[in-house]
Design an enzyme around this catalytic site. Structure first.
Site, mmCIF file in Angstrom:
data_model
loop_
_atom_site.group_PDB
_atom_site.id
_atom_site.type_symbol
_atom_site.label_atom_id
_atom_site.label_comp_id
_atom_site.label_asym_id
_atom_site.label_seq_id
_atom_site.Cartn_x
_atom_site.Cartn_y
_atom_site.Cartn_z
ATOM 1 N N LYS A 78 0.863 -1.175 0.000
ATOM 2 C CA LYS A 78 0.000 0.000 0.000
ATOM 3 C C LYS A 78 0.904 1.229 0.000
ATOM 4 C CE LYS A 78 -3.899 1.961 2.663
ATOM 5 N NZ LYS A 78 -4.740 1.804 3.879
ATOM 6 N N SER A 153 -9.731 1.642 3.020
ATOM 7 C CA SER A 153 -8.888 2.461 2.168
ATOM 8 C C SER A 153 -7.829 1.666 1.391
ATOM 9 C CB SER A 153 -8.174 3.506 3.031
ATOM 10 O OG SER A 153 -7.280 2.869 3.931
ATOM 11 N N SER A 177 -9.841 -0.782 7.196
ATOM 12 C CA SER A 177 -9.250 -0.574 5.873
ATOM 13 C C SER A 177 -8.535 -1.781 5.278
ATOM 14 C CB SER A 177 -8.278 0.607 5.901
ATOM 15 O OG SER A 177 -9.009 1.807 5.913
#
Lengths: 484, 479
Positions: A78, A153, A177
């Site tokens: 990420k 997210s 997330s």
């Protein structure tokens, strides 16, 4: 089966047996990225050259017989974890040109374990969002239905695994997330106990809630990733020095006689009927595996969302103050200091980030602190106690991961409150600091995945691996793949 | 109407740890800009603070030295504000739960003692520095100082005059330096002070509106600024005005305080507990270990000097104001066993030379053993007090021992009785008129003869012996 579709443990075995090489696997995954990335958009940056170079170096090690846990395994990060010498944007324009001079601890650990980094995955800006739509770099699409969001997210990390654009990936989970996009993309995602995995080098959203965790194709891979990621880090004060077990030993161990807690507060209004049905089916599956379901109560559940949306923005408002145009990242041209601050932050941050900075600043302001931040902290302690009480009555807790399956892109962007509700079942684990895992538990009629969430007490990730692996084996008779 | 001033001081002291409070960078002053920095103190994304334990130990030392209660658990908090010298956009400080509270220091006031309360002592990180280009509208940031550990010492509003404020500050300064936890350098900013001051009519219980004074970088300036501010407030009140609550900057050149109006004052720091740090637990075992490691404090040393060496309080005060000076003094006395003489020489000639050369006792060319030897030579009568003054000066200039200097200059005192009798007789004979006058009752002329003898002997004659012999000669001839 194609190489890029394989799991970590399958590839590891093949490398060991000399049936494939790091370079072959990496090329296969990069080829897959070339094929589907245009549709899915999992990545902010694909690290093609770096990945091939790393794979070549790994192959040299492999020929020397030096095969590590993740040797030759293509992994996506990420874009919230700092990578030395590689732009790390956090999905924001304000960091679009930021190149960290250091690696996050997890990056060091993964590299030391032999992982090949194939790219930096897309995400909601500063991890603020549940759909990956707030990314400055455009939305990621759900591999199961390109009209739908992948969750967020960590939507890029989840979509990359689901679309076979990597074998496993790293996400971060502040209010769900990791677990929420894992559920919406039909893969495995774990948020470890707060303090279990180092946060050093993870760009902070809400420091008391953030935790790094893995996305994988199955639970065994999750255990392998946790073996690499978990552990004390002297560079982080909130890291906890608790011994790390071999998580792999929990895979497939039976759960006969276990009590699975079903919180009554989690099955109220707002749940999609198909999600509800899938979870009811999951409860039956658990019983088939020899566990007993018990109704439990988490009485302060109704306050979780409110508490979260005070604490997380409050911490964020402070954590994001450093993006002021002075030292790194984007700086808007201006004649004087105050003007520079204002323009930089106005132009550098997106709407959702600014909304949360405003909320957080308000909640911490003189005259409001006691009513908001302080009160929220007190209620948070009660929520934590709810779980302590609950785990006296059961081994693990089972809930839906999300109230609904993946929704359409754009469906909730104008309604932040609706968007916030996507995390209603995942937020409590962050507030309590406990670990949680989301595994695939079925599909809706139109073929969207539904996730089941298991929660356990502090540092009980082993239990989660155990129950999720048993559940995975029993529940998933057919292996479906998204059609891309 | 008679007014009294109400003053409280906030002191920031930089701690002398090798590294910064939350990272491993050096905390030394004076390096090239931004050379003592790392991603942590630069406030880069994703980095985290780890507390330097030494900072807690040093802060605990100060808390113990100022009679504070040390809280078993304390907590770091974020103080949020934007400024380019603050890379994270917040300063890590302490707020609701400081390290220590409820202490005091004792000051000597008009022969008595007065306690000044210490509200709290807390730990925090220093900010960086801005350097403004003189010719272009550009500013540069030097973040070497960012993360240097500080303690803030907040006093109760117990101080009643500018002089008392200066004395309180000197007392804190002395303790910090004694503990070797702060170098106390006010010019380099390692010891800084802000003041809150208000006035009220004597006898009134309620406090008046206070002003906060900043930018005073010496003891003298603190005193001057407070004196000015007290007069300013008094003038306002006496002319029917009201004092405004505000921050005022001391202007050294103008000798006045000026209002610092504007945004800087409208701060809402939005303090909250720093989630990146865990509560600091200071247990009694740790406190005991720290206490055992503490040196004798200035006040204790002063009292011991008065009691043990039997020297005046004034002398004890001067000698203990600097730990190294006190140590030097004790070394001298250990050898010569003459505490008052040692104090006189040290506070007189030696200090005078050192002050002239802006040196500290650590840089004194005369070693303690030499000074002690010199004092012994005076006591033994080998040299006179007057000769000793010259010898000490020469010892200071050359770094040589007293015997060496004496040998070089042939400065040994004449103590031979016969020699002196001869010299005295000759002298009296040379001045018959004066001798007659003396004998007629002009006793003042005795000094004249002593002077003549000293001149003849180049000051080497033992004065006591000269007195004795001269008296004998002058009085004898009178018979």
């Amino acid at each position: 089966m194609e190489l890029y579709q394989s799991t970590i443990h399958e590839l590891h075995d093949k490398i060991k047996e000399g049936k494939t090489t790091a370079t072959e696997i990496t090329k296969a995954v990069l080829q897959r990225i070339d094929t589907v990335e245009g549709k899915v958009h999992s990545y902010i940056r694909v690290m093609k050259d770096e990945a091939l170079a790393a794979a070549a170096a790994t192959d040299k090690e492999i020929t020397k017989g030096n095969i590590k846990l993740l040797s030759g395994i293509p992994i996506a990060l990420k874009d919230i974890v700092c990578t030395k010498g590689i732009t790390t944007t956090c999905g924001s324009y304000i960091l679009h040109n930021f190149v960290p001079p250091y690696d996050a601890t997890v990056v060091e650990k993964l590299r030391a374990a032999g992982a090949i980094f194939v790219g930096k995955a897309n995400m909601d800006e500063f991890a603020m969002g549940s759909s990956t739509e707030t990314s400055y770099f455009g939305p990621t699409r759900n591999p199961w239905d390109l009209e739908c969001i992948p969750g967020g997210s960590s939507g890029g990390s989840a979509a990359a695994v689901a679309a076979d654009e990597c074998v496993a990936s790293i996400g971060s989970d502040t209010g769900g997330s990791i677990r929420q996009p894992a559920a919406l993309c039909g893969i495995v995602g774990m948020k470890p106990t707060y303090g279990r995995v180092s946060r050093f080098g993870l760009i902070a959203f809400a420091s008391s809630l953030d935790q790094i965790g893995p996305f994988t194709k199955d639970v065994e891979d999750c255990a392998i990733m946790m073996n690499v990621l978990a552990g004390y880090d002297p560079k982080e004060s909130t890291s906890v020095n608790v011994e790390v077990p071999d998580y792999r030993q929990f895979v497939g161990r039976d759960i006969k006689g276990w009590k699975v807690g079903i919180p009554k507060e989690y099955f109220v209004e707002g749940i999609d009927p198909e999600v509800k049905a899938a979870i009811e089916e999951a409860i039956k599956t658990m019983e088939k595996c020899g566990a007993k379901s018990v109704e439990i109560s988490l009485p302060h559940t109704q306050y979780c969302l409110a508490v979260y949306y005070i604490i997380a923005p409050a911490e964020a408002s402070s954590n994001l103050a450093r993006y002021d145009g002075v030292k790194y990242g984007f700086r808007a041209p201006a004649a004087e200091l105050l003007d520079m601050y204002k323009k930089t932050r106005m132009q550098g941050f997106g709407a959702e980030v600014k909304r949360r900075i405003m909320i957080g600043t308000y909640a911490l302001s003189a005259g409001y602190y006691d009513a908001y931040y302080k009160k929220a902290s007190q209620v948070r302690a009660l929520i934590k106690r709810d779980f302590e009480e609950a785990f006296k009555k059961c081994d693990v807790i089972l809930t839906p991961t999300t109230p609904t399956p993946a929704f359409k892109i754009g469906e909730k962007t104008d309604n932040p409150l609706q968007m916030y509700l996507s995390d209603i079942f995942t937020i409590s684990a962050n507030l309590a600091g406990i670990p949680g895992i989301s595994v695939l538990c079925g599909f809706t009629k139109i073929g969207l995945p539904v996730g089941a969430q298991f929660l356990a007490g502090h540092f009980q990730e082993g239990k989660l691996i155990q129950v999720a692996s048993v559940f995975e084996k029993e529940a998933q008779s057919e292996k479906r793949r998204p059609k891309l | 109407m008679e007014f009294e001033a109400i003053i409280g001081l906030e002191v920031h002291a930089q701690l002398l740890t090798d590294t910064k409070i939350f990272c491993g960078c050096s905390s030394k002053f004076g390096a090239a800009p931004n050379s003592h920095t790392c991603p942590v103190c630069l406030g880069m994304p994703g980095v985290l603070p780890v507390l330097n334990k030494k900072v807690v130990e040093y802060a605990v030392k100060m808390a113990l030295a100022t009679n504070c209660t040390i809280n078993p658990t304390c907590e770091f908090a974020r103080k949020n504000y934007f400024y380019p010298d603050l890379p994270k956009g917040y300063q890590i400080s302490q707020y609701v739960y400081p390290l220590a509270e409820h202490g005091y220091v004792e000051l000597e006031v008009n022969g008595g003692k007065k306690k000044i309360g210490i509200t709290r002592i807390h730990m925090e990180e220093d900010a960086g520095k801005l350097l403004h280009d003189e010719y272009n509208p550009v500013s540069y940031v030097d973040l070497n100082r960012t993360g240097v550990p500080l303690i803030e010492i907040v006093s109760e509003p117990d101080i009643r005059s500018a002089e008392e404020a200066a004395n309180y500050l000197k007392s804190l300064h002395e303790v910090l330096v004694y503990l070797e936890i702060c170098d106390g350098n006010m010019e380099e900013g390692s010891f800084r002070c802000d003041a809150n001051v208000s006035i009220r009519p004597k006898g009134q219980k309620e406090f008046g509106t206070r002003a906060e004074l900043k930018n005073m970088n010496s003891f003298r300036n603190v005193q001057r600024a407070l004196e000015y501010e007290i007069k300013r407030q008094q003038y306002i009140v006496e002319n029917g005005g009201t004092v405004v609550q505000e921050t005022r900057l001391w202007d050294d050149a103008q000798g006045a305080t000026h209002s610092m109006r504007g945004k800087e004052e409208a701060h809402d720091y939005r303090y909250f507990p720093d989630p990146d740090l865990v509560p600091v637990i200071v247990d009694t075992a740790w406190i005991d270990r720290i206490r055992a490691d503490m040196p004798e404090l200035p006040q204790d040393k002063r009292e011991r000097f008065i009691r043990y060496y039997q020297i005046p309080a004034y002398d004890a005060g001067v000698l203990t104001a600097d730990k190294a000076l006190a140590q030097y003094y004790e070394e001298v006395v250990a050898i010569c066993a003459q505490p008052k003489q040692a104090a006189n020489w040290l506070m007189g000639d030696v200090m005078k030379f050192l002050n002239e050369d802006r040196r500290t006792i650590r840089e004194c060319p005369i070693i303690a053993a030499s000074l002690a030897e010199m004092i012994n030579l005076v006591e033994a009568g080998t040299i006179s007090g007057k000769m000793a003054k010259d010898i000490v000066e020469e010892m200071y200039r050359s770094g040589k021992g007293p015997k060496e200097v004496i040998a070089e200059k042939g400065m040994v005192q004449i103590t031979d009785r016969d020699t002196l009798i001869h010299t005295a007789s000759v002298t009296v004979d040379e001045h018959p008129q004066q001798a007659a006058d003396y004998r007629a009752g002009k006793e003042k002329l005795f000094g004249f003869f002593v002077g003549q003898i000293m001149k003849k002997t180049q000051g080497k004659a033992n004065p006591q012996l000269v007195n004795e012999i001269l008296k004998e000669i002058l009085d004898k001839k009178n018979d």
